[in-house]
Design a protein around this motif. Structure first.
Motif, PDB file in Angstrom:
ATOM      1  N   CYS A  80       0.826  -1.208   0.000  1.00  0.00           N
ATOM      2  CA  CYS A  80       0.000   0.000   0.000  1.00  0.00           C
ATOM      3  C   CYS A  80       0.859   1.255   0.000  1.00  0.00           C
ATOM      4  O   CYS A  80       0.542   2.244  -0.690  1.00  0.00           O
ATOM      5  CB  CYS A  80      -0.928  -0.001   1.215  1.00  0.00           C
ATOM      6  SG  CYS A  80      -2.146  -1.338   1.234  1.00  0.00           S
ATOM      7  N   SER A 119      -6.144  -0.717  -1.909  1.00  0.00           N
ATOM      8  CA  SER A 119      -5.995  -1.276  -3.259  1.00  0.00           C
ATOM      9  C   SER A 119      -7.160  -0.876  -4.154  1.00  0.00           C
ATOM     10  O   SER A 119      -6.968  -0.570  -5.341  1.00  0.00           O
ATOM     11  CB  SER A 119      -5.868  -2.799  -3.200  1.00  0.00           C
ATOM     12  OG  SER A 119      -7.035  -3.404  -2.676  1.00  0.00           O
ATOM     13  N   ARG A 176      -4.609  -5.214  -6.597  1.00  0.00           N
ATOM     14  CA  ARG A 176      -5.880  -5.595  -5.989  1.00  0.00           C
ATOM     15  C   ARG A 176      -5.955  -7.099  -5.711  1.00  0.00           C
ATOM     16  O   ARG A 176      -6.831  -7.550  -4.971  1.00  0.00           O
ATOM     17  CB  ARG A 176      -7.038  -5.178  -6.898  1.00  0.00           C
ATOM     18  CG  ARG A 176      -7.150  -3.666  -7.070  1.00  0.00           C
ATOM     19  CD  ARG A 176      -8.166  -3.306  -8.144  1.00  0.00           C
ATOM     20  NE  ARG A 176      -9.519  -3.701  -7.785  1.00  0.00           N
ATOM     21  CZ  ARG A 176     -10.528  -3.762  -8.645  1.00  0.00           C
ATOM     22  NH1 ARG A 176     -10.322  -3.473  -9.927  1.00  0.00           N
ATOM     23  NH2 ARG A 176     -11.722  -4.112  -8.248  1.00  0.00           N
TER      24      ARG A 176
END
Length: 398
Positions: free
Chosen positions: A257, A334, A370
């Motif tokens: 992240c 995400s 993702r």
């Protein structure tokens, strides 16, 4: 109480990293060695040498091993700055999967394993893989592990097929997950093994075509056939692989992240500059409400993502496991950052889907984010399970 104030030296460090990435790394984004299968090892070596010369190599590793020894909160600022280019983390030796593998080895490897496998990784002299994912087997549910490690009392014979093994081509430190069947010689269960990449029995069948290209040497299909490893090549304890995998994933999903927040900020910067100079219907794009609303939505999303990342980093620095919080961050960040990249493509219009800017590459690479280290759906299931277990929507940090 969570304190989001960054120390002045951390702010200065993040600026230094950003300047390094802009001045020294971004010029390599057009290098032919950044291929559809990611940067080549040759390109990586050149980038690592630049970061080493700047004293910016391996910020996450302990000083005792040759790293910079930063805590998670400092990493949040540094990794975001490094992520301004997808090559930034590669140069600074804090990209996946090496960053997560270094963390794991630092927690469970024996001293001799640290010297052979980890210390050269911290120095940027070798790369690593975490060989878990299988076609039809282990993936987001690692309990479906099909690769076996049959123990005959003397050594383990590992057999199986893995795929999406990031960076396998050219990696020298291999962490392999395999299931040890019941046997009369010792314990059984999912187990991690540690070996050199040139060990006989490791067969790289091919590098897979994929939509992302920010991982060194891409993702490979690997077959283990005739791979024999001794008991000293077990990493940690036999039967504990699933627990170790979770140990690795909590901080690793957070550092993903951090890096991608930097990439999203770069895409936003490019979209904003374009909207300032490109005109349509008599005025700059940025003066059209449809465009400036998208830019505002991006800024709101990135601010929320930054706060969520820093909160979880702070928890980890308080020695909280933060599994629940890291799942929240991975699922939220995400999805939100992918929306940011998508809106940047929209603002750029036609050039947004071309290689004229890096936004198109960031968009494609962000789609993989993702999925990696657990798809959103798996994290949401874990979050909901935790809520059901605690019976409250305001669970204590876990």
């Amino acid at each position: 109480m969570t304190d989001f104030t960054m120390a002045p030296d951390t702010v200065a460090l993040a600026r230094r990293v950003r300047d390094f990435v802009i001045d020294k790394i971004i010029p390599f984004e057009k290098d032919p060695r950044l291929t559809q299968h990611g940067p080549t090892d040759g390109l990586r070596d050149e980038l690592v040498a630049l970061a080493r010369a700047e004293g910016l190599l391996t910020p996450q590793a302990p000083v005792a091993l040759g790293g910079m020894g930063f805590d998670h909160a400092t990493q949040a600022a540094v990794f975001e700055a490094a992520g301004w280019s997808t090559l930034g983390p590669v140069a600074m030796n804090c990209a996946a999967p090496d960053e997560g593998n270094m963390y794991l080895l630092g927690r469970i490897a024996r001293p001799d394993q640290v010297e052979q496998f980890l210390r050269p990784m911290v120095a940027g002299d070798r790369r690593s893989v975490f060989a878990m994912t299988e076609p039809g087997g282990a993936g987001s549910d690692p309990s479906q592990l099909q690769t076996t490690a049959v123990f005959n009392g003397n050594d383990y014979e590992i057999s199986g097929l893995k795929w999406l093994i990031t960076g396998a081509n050219g990696a020298r430190t291999w962490i392999i997950m395999a299931r040890v069947p019941e046997n009369p010689h010792g314990p059984s269960g999912p187990t991690l093994f540690l070996c050199e990449g040139d060990t006989p029995g490791i067969h790289i069948e091919r590098v897979m075509d994929s939509m992302d290209r920010n991982y060194v040497e891409g993702h490979a299909v690997v077959r283990f056939e005739g791979l024999r490893l001794g008991p000293t090549q077990v990493l940690g304890e036999v039967g504990s692989a699933l627990r170790y995998a979770q140990m690795r994933l909590a901080p690793a999903r957070l550092t993903h992240c951090m890096r991608w927040l930097g990439a999203a900020a770069r895409a936003q910067h490019i979209a904003l500059e374009h909207a300032r100079v490109r005109t349509a219907f008599g005025k700059p794009l940025v003066e059209h409400q449809g465009v400036n609303f998208m830019l505002a939505d991006n800024e709101i999303a990135m601010h929320q993502c930054r706060l969520a990342i820093r909160h979880t980093a702070w928890l980890l620095d308080q020695d909280v496991r933060a599994r629940h919080e890291s799942s929240i961050v991975k699922a939220f960040v995400s999805e939100e950052l992918f929306k940011v990249a998508d809106r940047c493509v929209q603002i750029l219009g036609g050039i947004g889907v071309t290689g004229e800017t890096v936004v198109e590459m960031i968009f494609r690479d962000m789609r993989g984010f993702r999925l990696y280290d657990g798809p959103t759906e798996v994290h949401k299931f874990a979050i909901a399970t935790q809520l059901l277990r605690t019976g409250t929507a305001f669970a204590e940090p876990t």
